[in-house]
Design an enzyme around this catalytic site. Structure first.
Site, PDB file in Angstrom:
ATOM      1  N   SER A  77       0.797  -1.235   0.000  1.00 40.41           N
ATOM      2  CA  SER A  77       0.000   0.000   0.000  1.00 40.41           C
ATOM      3  C   SER A  77       0.828   1.283   0.000  1.00 40.41           C
ATOM      4  CB  SER A  77      -0.934   0.015   1.206  1.00 40.41           C
ATOM      5  OG  SER A  77      -2.058  -0.752   0.920  1.00 40.41           O
ATOM      6  N   LYS A  80       0.464   3.335  -3.003  1.00 36.98           N
ATOM      7  CA  LYS A  80      -0.711   4.183  -3.252  1.00 36.98           C
ATOM      8  C   LYS A  80      -0.339   5.665  -3.205  1.00 36.98           C
ATOM      9  CE  LYS A  80      -3.786   0.600  -1.512  1.00 36.98           C
ATOM     10  NZ  LYS A  80      -4.349  -0.030  -0.333  1.00 36.98           N
ATOM     11  N   TYR A 204      -2.713  -2.096 -10.481  1.00 40.01           N
ATOM     12  CA  TYR A 204      -2.748  -2.035  -9.017  1.00 40.01           C
ATOM     13  C   TYR A 204      -1.906  -3.152  -8.397  1.00 40.01           C
ATOM     14  CZ  TYR A 204      -4.426  -2.276  -4.250  1.00 40.01           C
ATOM     15  OH  TYR A 204      -4.472  -2.337  -2.886  1.00 40.01           O
ATOM     16  N   TYR A 256      -4.609   3.424   7.729  1.00 42.13           N
ATOM     17  CA  TYR A 256      -5.937   2.807   7.708  1.00 42.13           C
ATOM     18  C   TYR A 256      -6.760   3.231   8.912  1.00 42.13           C
ATOM     19  CZ  TYR A 256      -3.199   0.086   4.529  1.00 42.13           C
ATOM     20  OH  TYR A 256      -2.354  -0.276   3.553  1.00 42.13           O
ATOM     21  N   VAL A 274       0.938  -3.977   3.821  1.00 42.47           N
ATOM     22  CA  VAL A 274       0.773  -5.268   4.518  1.00 42.47           C
ATOM     23  C   VAL A 274       2.002  -6.175   4.484  1.00 42.47           C
ATOM     24  CG1 VAL A 274      -1.738  -5.598   4.505  1.00 42.47           C
ATOM     25  CG2 VAL A 274      -0.391  -6.286   2.524  1.00 42.47           C
TER      26      VAL A 274
HETATM   27  N1  GLN Z   1      -1.845  -5.398  -2.228  1.00 44.78           N
HETATM   28  C1  GLN Z   1      -2.514  -5.247  -0.997  1.00 44.78           C
HETATM   29  C2  GLN Z   1      -4.022  -5.381  -1.160  1.00 44.78           C
HETATM   30  O1  GLN Z   1      -4.575  -4.818  -2.029  1.00 44.78           O
HETATM   31  C3  GLN Z   1      -2.202  -3.912  -0.404  1.00 44.78           C
HETATM   32  C4  GLN Z   1      -2.911  -3.665   0.884  1.00 44.78           C
HETATM   33  C5  GLN Z   1      -2.049  -3.132   1.966  1.00 44.78           C
HETATM   34  O2  GLN Z   1      -0.829  -3.024   1.865  1.00 44.78           O
HETATM   35  N2  GLN Z   1      -2.684  -2.799   3.065  1.00 44.78           N
HETATM   36  O3  GLN Z   1      -4.671  -6.060  -0.437  1.00 44.78           O
END
Ligand code: GLN
Length: 331
Positions: A77, A80, A204, A256, A274
């Protein structure tokens, strides 16, 4: 509290600060056993939960690293932030903010709930999955490779080398991520996507699988702390207004549904992923001179054992401790 030295930018003080950070990493490493590595992307299950590392790069060039510093990991993430920056550079800020909001959700990163609420006219923010998938659809280009090229070009400018995708992690997420496909279909049905679903999701998944080290993450954080300017060349790599929005989003939405707590207890813009990475950005502070990194710094953390919200459990504690010791909060 470490204090009492007016000029922190010397080899001696660097050594001294290094000693502290080594002790803190050793101390907080034991918290890794309170978390769990991400398992919903099968390839991420292979991570070693005991690892913890930190890299701090000051806008003055001072660098401190400790723990497991040399392990490349997929940024998940954290990507992003980069895709949103690139989309703003391609389309302009107002175009983007017409299509993705800048409000925290208070929900899990992969929540679909707000999209179903009638009054919502756009995804809540670009740092949760629904918003990020929308951003991937807005990136210029028809194929995922065309869409990703400007992200790689941006990273190359920021890092002075071109990173690569971890293909195993990419394929693992592509083949397992039913949830993101569900979000994608929902966004398609509600008319939020500006490209076809396949190239959007491929973009993505690939951006999440870009592999970096904590030093890379810290370097990028430093450039953001420096309002988008390279600390060595002073070149403007990210336009200042875009760097500013990115930091505001990191502060309000980057961790988050733990973003409020992180802003309260740590007080610096940060984005997690994650795989256990965190990119934190410490802007220059107006304080007494006797604090380290007073001119700002970027921090990269890696600790794959996660808490319930999907943030590095030991990484957050380590950051919280350092922020307190060195008065890094922006407030
Ligand atoms: N690739 C992961 C997902 O879409 C990214 C989510 C994350 O890092 N929290 O679930």
């Amino acid at each position: 509290m470490v204090q009492g030295i007016a000029n922190w930018n010397t080899e001696q003080t660097e050594e001294w600060l290094q000693g502290y950070v080594d002790d803190w990493v050793a101390f907080f490493r034991k918290h890794t056993n309170e978390g769990k590595v991400a398992s919903y992307i099968p390839e991420l299950k292979k991570a070693n939960p005991d690892q913890l590392g930190i890299s701090i790069v000051g806008t003055n060039g001072m660098k401190i690293q400790s723990g497991d510093t040399s392990i490349p990991f997929t940024i998940q993430s954290i990507s992003k932030v980069f895709s949103f920056i690139v989309a703003c550079m391609e389309r302009g800020v107002s175009y983007m903010l017409d299509r993705v909001d800048v409000e925290p959700t208070g929900e899990a990163f992969n929540s679909i709930m707000h999209l179903e609420m009638r009054q919502v006219k756009k995804p809540f923010n670009p740092l949760v999955n629904a918003g990020a998938i929308t951003v991937s659809s807005i990136l210029e280009g028809n194929t995922s490779d065309e869409k990703l090229e400007p992200i790689f070009e941006l990273l190359e400018k920021l890092l002075h080398y071109r990173p690569a995708i971890d293909v195993d992690v990419y394929e693992s997420e592509r083949d397992s991520s039913m949830r993101n496909r569900a979000i994608g279909y929902y966004l398609l049905e509600t008319g939020f996507l500006e490209s076809d679903l396949n190239s959007t999701l491929e973009t993505y998944f690939k951006q999440c699988s870009i592999e970096l080290t904590i030093e890379d993450i810290a370097r990028i954080g430093t450039t953001l702390a420096n309002d988008g300017r390279d600390i060595e060349t002073d070149e403007e790599i990210i336009p200042r207004p875009i760097a500013r929005i990115a930091k505001a989003l990191m502060l309000t939405c980057g961790m988050y549904d733990a973003s409020g707590k992180f802003a309260t207890y740590v007080g610096i813009p940060a984005k997690s992923g994650v795989s256990g990475g965190i990119m934190a950005v410490v802007p220059p502070r107006v304080r007494s001179e006797d604090m380290p990194f007073i001119e700002g710094c970027g921090i990269g953390v890696f600790g794959p054992a996660l808490d319930k919200q999907g943030n590095s459990i030991a990484g957050i504690r380590l950051l919280k401790h350092i922020a307190r010791q060195w008065d890094l909060s922006i407030f």
